[in-house]
Design a protein around this motif. Sequence first.
Motif, mmCIF file in Angstrom:
data_model
loop_
_atom_site.group_PDB
_atom_site.id
_atom_site.type_symbol
_atom_site.label_atom_id
_atom_site.label_comp_id
_atom_site.label_asym_id
_atom_site.label_seq_id
_atom_site.Cartn_x
_atom_site.Cartn_y
_atom_site.Cartn_z
ATOM 1 N N ALA A 73 -15.369 -1.852 -8.927
ATOM 2 C CA ALA A 73 -15.814 -3.361 -9.311
ATOM 3 C C ALA A 73 -14.738 -4.194 -9.838
ATOM 4 N N ASP A 74 -13.114 -3.641 -9.714
ATOM 5 C CA ASP A 74 -12.327 -4.186 -10.220
ATOM 6 C C ASP A 74 -11.496 -5.034 -8.957
ATOM 7 N N ARG A 75 -11.570 -6.306 -8.783
ATOM 8 C CA ARG A 75 -11.196 -7.177 -7.957
ATOM 9 C C ARG A 75 -9.680 -7.061 -7.679
ATOM 10 N N SER A 76 -9.192 -7.178 -9.009
ATOM 11 C CA SER A 76 -7.597 -7.111 -9.181
ATOM 12 C C SER A 76 -7.073 -6.047 -8.375
ATOM 13 N N THR A 77 -7.396 -4.908 -8.680
ATOM 14 C CA THR A 77 -6.779 -3.523 -7.983
ATOM 15 C C THR A 77 -7.214 -3.534 -6.388
ATOM 16 N N ARG A 78 -8.541 -3.749 -6.121
ATOM 17 C CA ARG A 78 -8.902 -3.535 -4.977
ATOM 18 C C ARG A 78 -8.195 -4.506 -4.049
ATOM 19 N N ALA A 79 -8.062 -5.532 -4.522
ATOM 20 C CA ALA A 79 -7.312 -6.636 -3.722
ATOM 21 C C ALA A 79 -5.915 -6.348 -3.314
ATOM 22 N N ILE A 80 -5.294 -5.398 -4.169
ATOM 23 C CA ILE A 80 -3.921 -5.181 -4.098
ATOM 24 C C ILE A 80 -3.745 -4.079 -2.956
ATOM 25 N N PHE A 81 -4.401 -2.844 -3.384
ATOM 26 C CA PHE A 81 -3.815 -1.564 -2.600
ATOM 27 C C PHE A 81 -4.658 -0.984 -1.581
ATOM 28 N N GLY A 82 -3.688 -0.312 -0.626
ATOM 29 C CA GLY A 82 -4.104 0.058 0.528
ATOM 30 C C GLY A 82 -3.591 1.564 0.760
ATOM 31 N N ASP A 83 -3.945 2.219 1.738
ATOM 32 C CA ASP A 83 -3.589 3.492 2.117
ATOM 33 C C ASP A 83 -2.724 3.641 3.281
ATOM 34 N N GLY A 84 -1.886 4.701 3.070
ATOM 35 C CA GLY A 84 -0.853 4.762 4.116
ATOM 36 C C GLY A 84 0.158 5.915 3.842
ATOM 37 N N ALA A 85 0.854 6.086 5.009
ATOM 38 C CA ALA A 85 2.177 7.123 4.833
ATOM 39 C C ALA A 85 3.562 6.709 5.561
ATOM 40 N N GLY A 86 4.521 7.314 4.958
ATOM 41 C CA GLY A 86 5.814 6.964 5.846
ATOM 42 C C GLY A 86 6.558 8.027 5.423
ATOM 43 N N ALA A 87 7.591 8.392 6.462
ATOM 44 C CA ALA A 87 8.232 9.622 6.340
ATOM 45 C C ALA A 87 9.709 9.452 6.703
ATOM 46 N N VAL A 88 10.486 10.010 6.245
ATOM 47 C CA VAL A 88 12.159 10.290 7.015
ATOM 48 C C VAL A 88 12.569 11.740 6.944
ATOM 49 N N VAL A 89 13.449 11.768 7.980
ATOM 50 C CA VAL A 89 13.941 13.010 7.788
ATOM 51 C C VAL A 89 15.522 12.877 7.538
ATOM 52 N N LEU A 90 15.850 13.575 6.315
ATOM 53 C CA LEU A 90 17.526 13.445 6.238
ATOM 54 C C LEU A 90 18.051 14.720 6.537
#
Length: 333
Positions: A149-166
């Motif tokens: 029910a919180d429009r402020s947080t639901r509008a902002i966040f999404g799901d995902g992943a990123g990675a690097v090899v060092l």
Amino acid sequence: MNRAAVVSGLGTWLPPGVVTNDDLARELDTDDAWIRSRTGIGRRHIADPGTATSDLAVEAGRRALKSASVESVDAVILATTTPDQLCPATAPQVADRLGLGPVAAFDLSAVCTGFLYALGTAAGLIAARTAERVLVIGADTYSRILDPADRSTRAIFGDGAGAVVLRAGGAEEPGALGPLDLASDGGGAELIGIASGGSRSPFRADTLDRADPYFRMEGPTVFRQAVERMAHSTRTVVQRSGWQLPDVDVLVAHQANLRILHAVADQLHLERDRCAVHLDRVGNTAAASIPLALADAASSGLLRPGHRVVLTAFGGGLTWGACALRWPDVTAL
């Protein structure tokens, strides 16, 4: 030759499900214009109910390994606020699913600054000769911890992943991590967080009626802190690198809010078009946002080999930091 951690691979993954601002408007008291004017976000990727953080992390990790043309690493560090479960850590499961064998693997919790903290930790493992290669992953499924029910947080966040090899290499090589600045202020812990579910306020039968399992954030205060802290950390690593601020070709800041990105650039007197922007299509993906933004900037041509780049982030804890490097010739997958 001074030993350093060098970026040698970059991989990303976004769940296929997309939620637009118009989709949210059908559920909440909001609309596309309200969301865009306050955040700059137009849509976000949301994992389906059967997908966990580890699933995203495995996909991004696999792509990073392929990008680096390696099949093994000595350690896996997963930066996340949304592990598959409180115990055990998610990273060992990710390492196992990637077929990496009995390597060191652990989770790191620094909220939206987690990827930078993980880079620093991995660089330390390489400098100490504990590891020759480290897979660093930032992955989050914030959709699991948001109040419906919180429009402020639901509008902002999404799901995902990123990675690097060092990998271990020389400090003068393209891709070598330069100066890192990491900091925190636990006095602001109440500004960003989840009140219930930990040892301070565990979920129990006698407390469920007053428990709050959702992510909460004091937006205006966080905005001011984020701008100030990211700008300060950026100045710090630029100075330690022997650069001047005009030398920075691309600023890759945590993708929290477009107004924050612009405010940081303005404070640093950098042209706004030097600031990587990816949140308009994916939202705030927390620990995943910097690698996702790096990949997008590289694919669009904004970020090119040899460019001086600064990574910076701010998150709950409070935590913040920055890192400088020259971008290598790496193909993001």
